[in-house]
Design a protein around this motif. Structure first.
Motif, PDB file in Angstrom:
ATOM      1  N   VAL A  27    -101.192  -0.293  26.544  1.00  0.00           N
ATOM      2  CA  VAL A  27    -100.076  -1.159  26.941  1.00  0.00           C
ATOM      3  C   VAL A  27     -98.741  -0.477  26.646  1.00  0.00           C
ATOM      4  CG1 VAL A  27     -98.886  -3.333  26.473  1.00  0.00           C
ATOM      5  CG2 VAL A  27    -101.386  -3.295  26.677  1.00  0.00           C
ATOM      6  N   LEU A  28     -98.641   0.126  25.459  1.00  0.00           N
ATOM      7  CA  LEU A  28     -97.417   0.817  25.063  1.00  0.00           C
ATOM      8  C   LEU A  28     -97.149   1.995  25.995  1.00  0.00           C
ATOM      9  CD1 LEU A  28     -95.136   0.929  22.939  1.00  0.00           C
ATOM     10  CD2 LEU A  28     -96.575   2.503  21.627  1.00  0.00           C
ATOM     11  N   PHE A  29     -98.211   2.727  26.342  1.00  0.00           N
ATOM     12  CA  PHE A  29     -98.083   3.879  27.230  1.00  0.00           C
ATOM     13  C   PHE A  29     -97.574   3.449  28.604  1.00  0.00           C
ATOM     14  CE2 PHE A  29     -99.990   6.723  30.435  1.00  0.00           C
ATOM     15  CZ  PHE A  29     -99.457   7.938  30.019  1.00  0.00           C
ATOM     16  N   GLN A  30     -98.142   2.350  29.104  1.00  0.00           N
ATOM     17  CA  GLN A  30     -97.745   1.857  30.414  1.00  0.00           C
ATOM     18  C   GLN A  30     -96.303   1.353  30.417  1.00  0.00           C
ATOM     19  OE1 GLN A  30     -99.119   1.823  33.374  1.00  0.00           O
ATOM     20  NE2 GLN A  30    -101.115   2.666  32.895  1.00  0.00           N
ATOM     21  N   THR A  31     -95.947   0.608  29.390  1.00  0.00           N
ATOM     22  CA  THR A  31     -94.632  -0.029  29.374  1.00  0.00           C
ATOM     23  C   THR A  31     -93.510   0.919  28.954  1.00  0.00           C
ATOM     24  OG1 THR A  31     -95.040  -0.827  27.114  1.00  0.00           O
ATOM     25  CG2 THR A  31     -95.573  -2.317  28.930  1.00  0.00           C
ATOM     26  N   GLN A  32     -93.835   1.900  28.144  1.00  0.00           N
ATOM     27  CA  GLN A  32     -92.799   2.806  27.653  1.00  0.00           C
ATOM     28  C   GLN A  32     -92.771   4.111  28.446  1.00  0.00           C
ATOM     29  OE1 GLN A  32     -90.529   1.954  25.290  1.00  0.00           O
ATOM     30  NE2 GLN A  32     -91.465  -0.078  25.361  1.00  0.00           N
ATOM     31  N   TYR A  33     -93.813   4.937  28.305  1.00  0.00           N
ATOM     32  CA  TYR A  33     -93.811   6.264  28.919  1.00  0.00           C
ATOM     33  C   TYR A  33     -93.791   6.188  30.443  1.00  0.00           C
ATOM     34  CZ  TYR A  33     -95.377  10.862  30.421  1.00  0.00           C
ATOM     35  OH  TYR A  33     -95.473  12.060  31.067  1.00  0.00           O
ATOM     36  N   THR A  79     -93.257   3.718  32.635  1.00  0.00           N
ATOM     37  CA  THR A  79     -92.099   3.045  33.226  1.00  0.00           C
ATOM     38  C   THR A  79     -90.855   3.923  33.161  1.00  0.00           C
ATOM     39  OG1 THR A  79     -92.986   0.882  32.625  1.00  0.00           O
ATOM     40  CG2 THR A  79     -90.645   0.991  33.138  1.00  0.00           C
ATOM     41  N   THR A  80     -90.627   4.528  31.999  1.00  0.00           N
ATOM     42  CA  THR A  80     -89.449   5.393  31.819  1.00  0.00           C
ATOM     43  C   THR A  80     -89.514   6.602  32.746  1.00  0.00           C
ATOM     44  OG1 THR A  80     -89.253   4.733  29.497  1.00  0.00           O
ATOM     45  CG2 THR A  80     -88.133   6.756  30.164  1.00  0.00           C
ATOM     46  N   LYS A  81     -90.677   7.240  32.782  1.00  0.00           N
ATOM     47  CA  LYS A  81     -90.833   8.425  33.628  1.00  0.00           C
ATOM     48  C   LYS A  81     -90.735   8.079  35.107  1.00  0.00           C
ATOM     49  CE  LYS A  81     -91.285  11.841  30.774  1.00  0.00           C
ATOM     50  NZ  LYS A  81     -90.334  12.991  30.798  1.00  0.00           N
ATOM     51  N   ASN A  82     -91.249   6.938  35.480  1.00  0.00           N
ATOM     52  CA  ASN A  82     -91.190   6.523  36.882  1.00  0.00           C
ATOM     53  C   ASN A  82     -89.748   6.278  37.309  1.00  0.00           C
ATOM     54  OD1 ASN A  82     -92.784   5.798  39.291  1.00  0.00           O
ATOM     55  ND2 ASN A  82     -91.816   3.799  39.017  1.00  0.00           N
ATOM     56  N   GLU A  83     -88.972   5.658  36.435  1.00  0.00           N
ATOM     57  CA  GLU A  83     -87.558   5.418  36.732  1.00  0.00           C
ATOM     58  C   GLU A  83     -86.803   6.743  36.856  1.00  0.00           C
ATOM     59  OE1 GLU A  83     -86.204   2.868  33.635  1.00  0.00           O
ATOM     60  OE2 GLU A  83     -87.147   1.064  34.475  1.00  0.00           O
ATOM     61  N   GLU A 103     -95.796   6.236  40.118  1.00  0.00           N
ATOM     62  CA  GLU A 103     -95.833   5.992  41.558  1.00  0.00           C
ATOM     63  C   GLU A 103     -94.879   6.941  42.282  1.00  0.00           C
ATOM     64  OE1 GLU A 103     -96.795   4.801  45.212  1.00  0.00           O
ATOM     65  OE2 GLU A 103     -97.862   4.360  43.344  1.00  0.00           O
ATOM     66  N   ALA A 104     -93.793   7.321  41.607  1.00  0.00           N
ATOM     67  CA  ALA A 104     -92.840   8.258  42.204  1.00  0.00           C
ATOM     68  C   ALA A 104     -93.515   9.599  42.489  1.00  0.00           C
ATOM     69  CB  ALA A 104     -91.642   8.448  41.273  1.00  0.00           C
ATOM     70  N   ARG A 105     -94.363  10.032  41.575  1.00  0.00           N
ATOM     71  CA  ARG A 105     -95.088  11.285  41.783  1.00  0.00           C
ATOM     72  C   ARG A 105     -96.008  11.172  42.996  1.00  0.00           C
ATOM     73  NH1 ARG A 105    -100.180  13.730  38.406  1.00  0.00           N
ATOM     74  NH2 ARG A 105     -99.899  15.914  38.939  1.00  0.00           N
ATOM     75  N   ASN A 106     -96.683  10.051  43.111  1.00  0.00           N
ATOM     76  CA  ASN A 106     -97.585   9.821  44.229  1.00  0.00           C
ATOM     77  C   ASN A 106     -96.828   9.888  45.558  1.00  0.00           C
ATOM     78  OD1 ASN A 106    -100.142   9.083  45.411  1.00  0.00           O
ATOM     79  ND2 ASN A 106     -99.355   7.011  45.662  1.00  0.00           N
ATOM     80  N   LEU A 107     -95.676   9.223  45.610  1.00  0.00           N
ATOM     81  CA  LEU A 107     -94.859   9.224  46.825  1.00  0.00           C
ATOM     82  C   LEU A 107     -94.339  10.629  47.130  1.00  0.00           C
ATOM     83  CD1 LEU A 107     -93.843   7.237  48.951  1.00  0.00           C
ATOM     84  CD2 LEU A 107     -91.792   6.901  47.563  1.00  0.00           C
ATOM     85  N   ALA A 108     -94.013  11.369  46.080  1.00  0.00           N
ATOM     86  CA  ALA A 108     -93.527  12.737  46.267  1.00  0.00           C
ATOM     87  C   ALA A 108     -94.599  13.626  46.889  1.00  0.00           C
ATOM     88  CB  ALA A 108     -93.076  13.319  44.927  1.00  0.00           C
ATOM     89  N   CYS A 109     -95.868  13.329  46.627  1.00  0.00           N
ATOM     90  CA  CYS A 109     -96.958  14.089  47.246  1.00  0.00           C
ATOM     91  C   CYS A 109     -96.930  13.924  48.763  1.00  0.00           C
ATOM     92  CB  CYS A 109     -98.309  13.624  46.695  1.00  0.00           C
ATOM     93  SG  CYS A 109     -98.657  14.183  45.013  1.00  0.00           S
ATOM     94  N   PHE A 110     -96.688  12.701  49.213  1.00  0.00           N
ATOM     95  CA  PHE A 110     -96.636  12.449  50.658  1.00  0.00           C
ATOM     96  C   PHE A 110     -95.467  13.199  51.294  1.00  0.00           C
ATOM     97  CE2 PHE A 110     -94.961  10.007  54.267  1.00  0.00           C
ATOM     98  CZ  PHE A 110     -96.067  10.027  55.104  1.00  0.00           C
ATOM     99  N   TYR A 111     -94.291  13.064  50.697  1.00  0.00           N
ATOM    100  CA  TYR A 111     -93.118  13.741  51.251  1.00  0.00           C
ATOM    101  C   TYR A 111     -93.257  15.256  51.181  1.00  0.00           C
ATOM    102  CZ  TYR A 111     -90.326   9.502  51.890  1.00  0.00           C
ATOM    103  OH  TYR A 111     -89.843   8.288  52.329  1.00  0.00           O
ATOM    104  N   SER A 112     -93.874  15.756  50.121  1.00  0.00           N
ATOM    105  CA  SER A 112     -94.108  17.205  50.007  1.00  0.00           C
ATOM    106  C   SER A 112     -95.001  17.686  51.138  1.00  0.00           C
ATOM    107  CB  SER A 112     -94.772  17.532  48.657  1.00  0.00           C
ATOM    108  OG  SER A 112     -93.904  17.267  47.580  1.00  0.00           O
ATOM    109  N   ALA A 113     -96.004  16.865  51.473  1.00  0.00           N
ATOM    110  CA  ALA A 113     -96.913  17.215  52.566  1.00  0.00           C
ATOM    111  C   ALA A 113     -96.163  17.305  53.888  1.00  0.00           C
ATOM    112  CB  ALA A 113     -98.035  16.181  52.659  1.00  0.00           C
ATOM    113  N   VAL A 114     -95.295  16.332  54.147  1.00  0.00           N
ATOM    114  CA  VAL A 114     -94.519  16.332  55.394  1.00  0.00           C
ATOM    115  C   VAL A 114     -93.611  17.567  55.449  1.00  0.00           C
ATOM    116  CG1 VAL A 114     -92.804  15.105  56.785  1.00  0.00           C
ATOM    117  CG2 VAL A 114     -94.565  13.816  55.555  1.00  0.00           C
ATOM    118  N   CYS A 115     -92.960  17.867  54.333  1.00  0.00           N
ATOM    119  CA  CYS A 115     -92.067  19.034  54.279  1.00  0.00           C
ATOM    120  C   CYS A 115     -92.847  20.326  54.528  1.00  0.00           C
ATOM    121  CB  CYS A 115     -91.370  19.110  52.925  1.00  0.00           C
ATOM    122  SG  CYS A 115     -90.129  17.825  52.642  1.00  0.00           S
ATOM    123  N   CYS A 116     -93.962  20.479  53.841  1.00  0.00           N
ATOM    124  CA  CYS A 116     -94.772  21.693  53.992  1.00  0.00           C
ATOM    125  C   CYS A 116     -95.258  21.852  55.431  1.00  0.00           C
ATOM    126  CB  CYS A 116     -95.969  21.656  53.040  1.00  0.00           C
ATOM    127  SG  CYS A 116     -95.548  21.951  51.306  1.00  0.00           S
TER     128      CYS A 116
END
Length: 227
Positions: free
Chosen positions: A48-54, A56-60, A102-115
Protein backbone atom coordinates in the motif's frame (compact mmCIF):
# COMPACT_ATOMS: atom_id res chain seq x y z
CA UNK A 1 -29.75 -52.48 7.12
CA UNK A 2 -30.32 -49.37 9.19
CA UNK A 3 -27.33 -47.26 10.19
CA UNK A 4 -26.31 -47.55 13.79
CA UNK A 5 -27.41 -44.46 15.71
CA UNK A 6 -24.56 -42.74 17.53
CA UNK A 7 -24.78 -42.10 21.23
CA UNK A 8 -25.24 -38.34 21.89
CA UNK A 9 -22.69 -38.56 24.73
CA UNK A 10 -20.11 -40.11 22.41
CA UNK A 11 -20.71 -37.37 19.84
CA UNK A 12 -20.20 -34.67 22.48
CA UNK A 13 -16.97 -36.30 23.68
CA UNK A 14 -15.62 -36.51 20.13
CA UNK A 15 -16.44 -32.85 19.51
CA UNK A 16 -14.74 -31.82 22.77
CA UNK A 17 -11.70 -33.89 21.84
CA UNK A 18 -11.45 -32.19 18.44
CA UNK A 19 -11.74 -28.74 20.03
CA UNK A 20 -9.08 -29.66 22.56
CA UNK A 21 -6.69 -30.79 19.84
CA UNK A 22 -7.29 -27.54 17.94
CA UNK A 23 -6.65 -25.49 21.07
CA UNK A 24 -3.45 -27.44 21.81
CA UNK A 25 -2.25 -26.92 18.23
CA UNK A 26 -2.78 -23.15 18.41
CA UNK A 27 -1.17 -23.02 21.81
CA UNK A 28 1.92 -24.93 20.64
CA UNK A 29 2.25 -22.89 17.43
CA UNK A 30 1.02 -19.53 18.71
CA UNK A 31 4.31 -17.72 18.05
CA UNK A 32 4.55 -19.03 14.50
CA UNK A 33 0.92 -18.17 13.71
CA UNK A 34 1.19 -14.68 15.17
CA UNK A 35 4.50 -14.17 13.35
CA UNK A 36 2.94 -15.12 10.01
CA UNK A 37 -0.02 -12.85 10.66
CA UNK A 38 2.26 -9.92 11.53
CA UNK A 39 4.40 -10.61 8.46
CA UNK A 40 1.29 -10.56 6.27
CA UNK A 41 0.24 -7.21 7.72
CA UNK A 42 3.74 -5.82 7.10
CA UNK A 43 3.71 -7.02 3.47
CA UNK A 44 0.26 -5.55 2.80
CA UNK A 45 1.27 -2.26 4.44
CA UNK A 46 4.45 -2.17 2.35
CA UNK A 47 2.50 -2.73 -0.87
CA UNK A 48 0.00 0.00 0.00
CA UNK A 49 2.82 2.38 0.93
CA UNK A 50 4.66 1.56 -2.31
CA UNK A 51 1.56 2.22 -4.39
CA UNK A 52 0.58 5.43 -2.64
CA UNK A 53 4.03 6.93 -2.22
CA UNK A 54 6.56 5.68 -4.79
CA UNK A 55 4.29 4.81 -7.73
CA UNK A 56 2.06 7.87 -7.40
CA UNK A 57 5.02 10.23 -7.05
CA UNK A 58 6.91 8.67 -9.95
CA UNK A 59 3.82 8.64 -12.15
CA UNK A 60 3.24 12.34 -11.53
CA UNK A 61 6.89 13.06 -12.30
CA UNK A 62 6.83 11.03 -15.52
CA UNK A 63 3.49 12.52 -16.60
CA UNK A 64 4.97 16.00 -16.34
CA UNK A 65 7.89 14.96 -18.54
CA UNK A 66 5.52 13.43 -21.07
CA UNK A 67 4.06 16.86 -21.81
CA UNK A 68 7.20 18.10 -23.59
CA UNK A 69 7.50 14.83 -25.51
CA UNK A 70 3.90 15.12 -26.68
CA UNK A 71 4.60 18.68 -27.84
CA UNK A 72 7.39 17.46 -30.15
CA UNK A 73 5.26 14.49 -31.20
CA UNK A 74 2.43 16.76 -32.32
CA UNK A 75 4.94 18.76 -34.37
CA UNK A 76 6.01 15.52 -36.10
CA UNK A 77 9.47 15.94 -34.55
CA UNK A 78 9.67 12.23 -33.86
CA UNK A 79 13.41 12.11 -33.11
CA UNK A 80 13.13 14.83 -30.46
CA UNK A 81 9.96 13.29 -29.06
CA UNK A 82 11.65 9.89 -28.81
CA UNK A 83 15.13 10.83 -27.60
CA UNK A 84 14.65 14.23 -25.97
CA UNK A 85 16.22 17.57 -26.81
CA UNK A 86 19.21 17.49 -24.49
CA UNK A 87 17.36 19.28 -21.72
CA UNK A 88 14.15 17.27 -21.59
CA UNK A 89 13.84 13.50 -21.60
CA UNK A 90 12.15 11.75 -24.50
CA UNK A 91 9.55 9.01 -24.66
CA UNK A 92 12.28 6.35 -24.72
CA UNK A 93 13.75 7.58 -21.42
CA UNK A 94 10.35 7.42 -19.77
CA UNK A 95 9.52 4.05 -21.34
CA UNK A 96 12.75 2.56 -20.05
CA UNK A 97 12.42 4.07 -16.58
CA UNK A 98 9.65 4.84 -14.13
CA UNK A 99 8.68 1.22 -13.55
CA UNK A 100 5.13 0.34 -12.51
CA UNK A 101 3.74 3.70 -13.68
CA UNK A 102 0.98 4.29 -16.23
CA UNK A 103 3.08 7.10 -17.73
CA UNK A 104 5.77 4.58 -18.59
CA UNK A 105 3.20 2.33 -20.25
CA UNK A 106 1.88 5.22 -22.35
CA UNK A 107 5.43 6.21 -23.27
CA UNK A 108 5.92 2.73 -24.74
CA UNK A 109 3.07 3.35 -27.18
CA UNK A 110 4.36 6.77 -28.22
CA UNK A 111 7.91 5.42 -28.51
CA UNK A 112 6.60 2.75 -30.87
CA UNK A 113 4.89 5.34 -33.07
CA UNK A 114 8.04 7.49 -33.14
CA UNK A 115 10.30 4.56 -33.99
CA UNK A 116 7.98 3.43 -36.77
CA UNK A 117 7.98 6.90 -38.33
CA UNK A 118 11.78 6.97 -38.06
CA UNK A 119 12.07 3.62 -39.85
CA UNK A 120 13.20 1.79 -36.71
CA UNK A 121 10.74 -1.03 -37.15
CA UNK A 122 12.17 -3.64 -34.78
CA UNK A 123 12.41 -1.06 -31.98
CA UNK A 124 8.86 0.02 -32.75
CA UNK A 125 7.68 -3.59 -32.51
CA UNK A 126 9.48 -4.09 -29.19
CA UNK A 127 7.92 -0.97 -27.70
CA UNK A 128 4.37 -1.64 -28.89
CA UNK A 129 4.48 -5.21 -27.57
CA UNK A 130 5.33 -3.81 -24.13
CA UNK A 131 2.29 -1.54 -24.20
CA UNK A 132 -0.66 -2.95 -22.23
CA UNK A 133 -4.14 -1.44 -22.23
CA UNK A 134 -7.84 -2.27 -22.19
CA UNK A 135 -8.82 1.00 -23.84
CA UNK A 136 -11.12 0.48 -26.84
CA UNK A 137 -9.22 3.22 -28.65
CA UNK A 138 -5.59 2.56 -27.74
CA UNK A 139 -5.80 -1.25 -27.87
CA UNK A 140 -6.85 -1.64 -31.53
CA UNK A 141 -4.53 1.21 -32.54
CA UNK A 142 -1.59 -0.55 -30.85
CA UNK A 143 -2.44 -3.91 -32.43
CA UNK A 144 -2.68 -2.26 -35.86
CA UNK A 145 0.68 -0.59 -35.31
CA UNK A 146 2.14 -3.97 -34.38
CA UNK A 147 0.82 -5.27 -37.69
CA UNK A 148 2.41 -2.35 -39.56
CA UNK A 149 5.76 -3.18 -37.93
CA UNK A 150 5.42 -6.84 -38.93
CA UNK A 151 4.74 -5.82 -42.54
CA UNK A 152 7.81 -3.57 -42.54
CA UNK A 153 9.87 -6.47 -41.19
CA UNK A 154 8.52 -8.84 -43.84
CA UNK A 155 6.42 -10.94 -41.47
CA UNK A 156 3.17 -10.94 -43.45
CA UNK A 157 1.49 -13.85 -41.64
CA UNK A 158 2.12 -12.20 -38.26
CA UNK A 159 0.85 -8.91 -39.67
CA UNK A 160 -2.40 -10.48 -40.87
CA UNK A 161 -3.05 -11.90 -37.39
CA UNK A 162 -2.61 -8.43 -35.91
CA UNK A 163 -4.83 -6.71 -38.48
CA UNK A 164 -7.59 -9.29 -38.14
CA UNK A 165 -7.42 -9.05 -34.35
CA UNK A 166 -7.67 -5.25 -34.50
CA UNK A 167 -10.43 -5.47 -37.12
CA UNK A 168 -12.48 -7.69 -34.83
CA UNK A 169 -12.61 -4.93 -32.18
CA UNK A 170 -15.72 -2.88 -32.91
CA UNK A 171 -14.25 0.59 -33.31
CA UNK A 172 -15.39 2.79 -36.20
CA UNK A 173 -12.05 4.58 -36.34
CA UNK A 174 -9.60 1.69 -36.19
CA UNK A 175 -11.47 -1.39 -37.48
CA UNK A 176 -11.89 -0.19 -41.10
CA UNK A 177 -8.17 0.57 -41.42
CA UNK A 178 -7.22 -2.76 -39.90
CA UNK A 179 -9.57 -4.71 -42.19
CA UNK A 180 -8.26 -2.86 -45.24
CA UNK A 181 -4.66 -3.63 -44.24
CA UNK A 182 -5.51 -7.30 -43.72
CA UNK A 183 -7.04 -7.37 -47.20
CA UNK A 184 -3.93 -5.85 -48.77
CA UNK A 185 -1.75 -8.45 -47.05
CA UNK A 186 -3.95 -11.26 -48.31
CA UNK A 187 -3.70 -9.81 -51.82
CA UNK A 188 0.07 -9.81 -51.51
CA UNK A 189 -0.15 -13.53 -50.71
CA UNK A 190 -2.53 -13.96 -53.67
CA UNK A 191 -5.21 -15.18 -51.27
CA UNK A 192 -7.93 -13.20 -53.00
CA UNK A 193 -10.85 -15.02 -51.38
CA UNK A 194 -9.79 -13.91 -47.92
CA UNK A 195 -8.99 -10.43 -49.19
CA UNK A 196 -12.55 -10.19 -50.54
CA UNK A 197 -13.92 -11.28 -47.16
CA UNK A 198 -12.00 -8.49 -45.38
CA UNK A 199 -13.14 -5.87 -47.87
CA UNK A 200 -16.77 -7.01 -47.76
CA UNK A 201 -16.79 -6.91 -43.95
CA UNK A 202 -15.45 -3.36 -44.07
CA UNK A 203 -17.97 -2.29 -46.75
CA UNK A 204 -21.00 -3.83 -45.01
CA UNK A 205 -20.20 -3.16 -41.37
CA UNK A 206 -18.50 0.23 -41.63
CA UNK A 207 -20.32 1.69 -44.64
CA UNK A 208 -19.96 5.23 -43.23
CA UNK A 209 -16.17 4.99 -43.26
CA UNK A 210 -14.38 6.85 -46.09
CA UNK A 211 -12.52 3.60 -46.78
CA UNK A 212 -15.80 1.79 -47.51
CA UNK A 213 -16.18 3.73 -50.77
CA UNK A 214 -12.99 2.15 -52.13
CA UNK A 215 -13.94 -1.43 -51.31
CA UNK A 216 -16.20 -2.14 -54.28
CA UNK A 217 -13.34 -1.60 -56.73
CA UNK A 218 -11.00 -3.74 -54.64
CA UNK A 219 -13.57 -6.51 -54.37
CA UNK A 220 -14.14 -6.53 -58.14
CA UNK A 221 -10.39 -6.60 -58.80
CA UNK A 222 -9.90 -9.52 -56.41
CA UNK A 223 -12.79 -11.44 -57.99
CA UNK A 224 -11.17 -11.09 -61.41
CA UNK A 225 -7.77 -12.18 -60.07
CA UNK A 226 -9.34 -15.08 -58.16
CA UNK A 227 -10.67 -16.71 -61.35
Amino acid sequence: MANKKQNPVEETLKADEALSKTAVFFEEHAKVIIGCFVALIVVVAAIVLFQTQYVTTKNEEASTKLAQCVYYFEQDSFALALNGDGMNEGFADIANGYRFTEARNLACFYSAVCCYNLGQYQDALDYVQRFKTKSLNYKPAAITLEGDCQVALGNIDAAIKCFEKAGAIDNVLTAPRALAKAGVCYEEQKNYAKAIKCYETLKDKYFDSPLAQEMEKRIERCKILNK
